[in-house]
Design an enzyme around this catalytic site. Structure first.
Site, PDB file in Angstrom:
ATOM      1  N   HIS A 105      17.192  88.038 136.611  1.00  0.00           N
ATOM      2  CA  HIS A 105      17.905  88.062 137.874  1.00  0.00           C
ATOM      3  C   HIS A 105      17.957  89.353 138.523  1.00  0.00           C
ATOM      4  CE1 HIS A 105      21.981  85.801 136.137  1.00  0.00           C
ATOM      5  NE2 HIS A 105      21.033  85.449 135.961  1.00  0.00           N
ATOM      6  N   GLU A 107      18.318  92.543 138.375  1.00  0.00           N
ATOM      7  CA  GLU A 107      18.580  93.763 138.001  1.00  0.00           C
ATOM      8  C   GLU A 107      17.598  94.126 136.570  1.00  0.00           C
ATOM      9  OE1 GLU A 107      20.668  91.750 138.392  1.00  0.00           O
ATOM     10  OE2 GLU A 107      23.025  92.243 138.242  1.00  0.00           O
ATOM     11  N   CYS A 131      26.368  90.888 136.508  1.00  0.00           N
ATOM     12  CA  CYS A 131      26.491  89.519 134.908  1.00  0.00           C
ATOM     13  C   CYS A 131      27.224  90.709 133.790  1.00  0.00           C
ATOM     14  CB  CYS A 131      25.718  88.133 135.454  1.00  0.00           C
ATOM     15  SG  CYS A 131      24.622  88.714 134.329  1.00  0.00           S
ATOM     16  N   CYS A 134      22.842  91.072 132.398  1.00  0.00           N
ATOM     17  CA  CYS A 134      22.244  92.285 133.131  1.00  0.00           C
ATOM     18  C   CYS A 134      23.104  93.538 132.276  1.00  0.00           C
ATOM     19  CB  CYS A 134      22.401  92.057 134.698  1.00  0.00           C
ATOM     20  SG  CYS A 134      20.787  91.145 134.991  1.00  0.00           S
TER      21      CYS A 134
HETATM   22  O1  LIG Z   1      24.201  90.065 138.074  1.00  0.00           O
HETATM   23  C1  LIG Z   1      23.391  88.648 138.750  1.00  0.00           C
HETATM   24  C2  LIG Z   1      24.411  87.547 138.437  1.00  0.00           C
HETATM   25  C3  LIG Z   1      23.396  86.376 139.107  1.00  0.00           C
HETATM   26  N1  LIG Z   1      22.206  86.671 139.901  1.00  0.00           N
HETATM   27  C4  LIG Z   1      21.866  85.567 140.440  1.00  0.00           C
HETATM   28  C5  LIG Z   1      21.834  84.685 139.280  1.00  0.00           C
HETATM   29  C6  LIG Z   1      21.188  83.411 140.037  1.00  0.00           C
HETATM   30  O2  LIG Z   1      19.669  83.064 140.789  1.00  0.00           O
HETATM   31  C7  LIG Z   1      22.348  83.768 141.650  1.00  0.00           C
HETATM   32  C8  LIG Z   1      23.490  82.965 141.110  1.00  0.00           C
HETATM   33  O3  LIG Z   1      23.664  82.258 141.912  1.00  0.00           O
HETATM   34  P1  LIG Z   1      25.514  81.212 142.050  1.00  0.00           P
HETATM   35  O4  LIG Z   1      24.692  79.805 142.818  1.00  0.00           O
HETATM   36  O5  LIG Z   1      26.199  82.523 142.977  1.00  0.00           O
HETATM   37  O6  LIG Z   1      25.652  80.848 141.019  1.00  0.00           O
HETATM   38  O7  LIG Z   1      22.037  85.314 141.549  1.00  0.00           O
HETATM   39  C9  LIG Z   1      21.919  88.009 139.723  1.00  0.00           C
HETATM   40  O8  LIG Z   1      20.641  87.867 139.898  1.00  0.00           O
HETATM   41  N2  LIG Z   1      21.682  89.341 138.893  1.00  0.00           N
END
Ligand SMILES: O=c1ccn([C@H]2C[C@H](O)[C@@H](COP(=O)(O)O)O2)c(=O)[nH]1
Length: 205
Positions: A105, A107, A131, A134
């Site tokens: 991710h 972050e 999320c 993170c």
């Molecule tokens: O806090 C976060 C949450 C998600 N991500 C990244 C991980 C994935 O590459 C996308 C999310 O994919 P979706 O298709 O929208 O479910 O975003 C992040 O970097 N940081």
């Protein structure tokens, strides 16, 4: 004033300008410059443009108490895990064939990419609300504030858990609200999108 300045360029003496005109010319700083908030969030969005994720491109920018950028990152496959080989899909019967088990991710990458000893008391600017995984790392790293744009997963348990942990740990989080995207941008689907503000907030000069 412009005419006088061009006359000066043409070789006329600066004596032609009154003292008041000279001082107002010197003291007039440019308007419409980028606010700190726009600068840092736009840096996060610039980083997001490096992401290979076809669905959500997320960028994060960490800023210290002196307003210096100390880390930037975006969501991508771990080093050595080719983004041409590992999957970018979201939905298959087999979780192993989705991106979720592999992608780092934004972050976490921003924290790991830090160019300072630590990120204590820093602020993270991020395109999407973090999320729960993170959030844990943000808390443990000492970051004290999160400024985010999109809260598109607000109803997901991961986001609810992240907010619960931030509240408990005393991490401030605030959403940056910007104008609605133009119809052109909206038609690009669910993309995260950044619109600069028209004016600089007084606190933010
Ligand atoms: O806090 C976060 C949450 C998600 N991500 C990244 C991980 C994935 O590459 C996308 C999310 O994919 P979706 O298709 O929208 O479910 O975003 C992040 O970097 N940081």
């Amino acid at each position: 004033m412009e005419e006088q300045l061009s006359q000066m360029k043409l070789g006329q003496s600066s004596e032609a300008l009154s003292a008041k005109e000279k001082s107002s010319d010197i003291n007039n700083k440019r308007n419409g410059y980028l606010s700190w908030t726009d600068y840092f969030m736009a840096t996060a969005f610039l980083a997001a443009k490096r992401s290979k994720d076809p669905c959500s491109q997320v960028g994060a920018c960490i800023v210290n108490e002196d307003k210096k950028i100390v880390g930037v990152g975006y969501n991508g496959m771990p080093i050595g895990c080719s983004d041409d080989v590992f999957p970018w899909g979201k939905r298959t019967d087999n979780l192993l064939d989705t991106k979720y088990l592999y992608v780092c991710h934004a972050e976490v990458n921003a924290i790991l990419n830090k160019n300072s000893a630590d990120v204590k008391n820093c602020t993270m600017y991020v395109a999407l609300f973090p999320c729960n995984e993170c959030a844990k790392i943000i808390i443990q790293s000492g970051i004290k504030e999160v400024v985010y744009m999109s809260d598109k997963y607000a109803s997901k348990v991961q986001t609810i858990a992240a907010k619960r942990m931030f509240d408990s740990a005393g991490i401030k989080y605030c959403q940056l609200v910007r104008k609605l995207p133009t119809p052109d941008v909206k038609s690009q689907g669910n993309r995260l999108y950044y619109e600069f503000s028209d004016s600089v907030d007084e606190k933010d000069v």
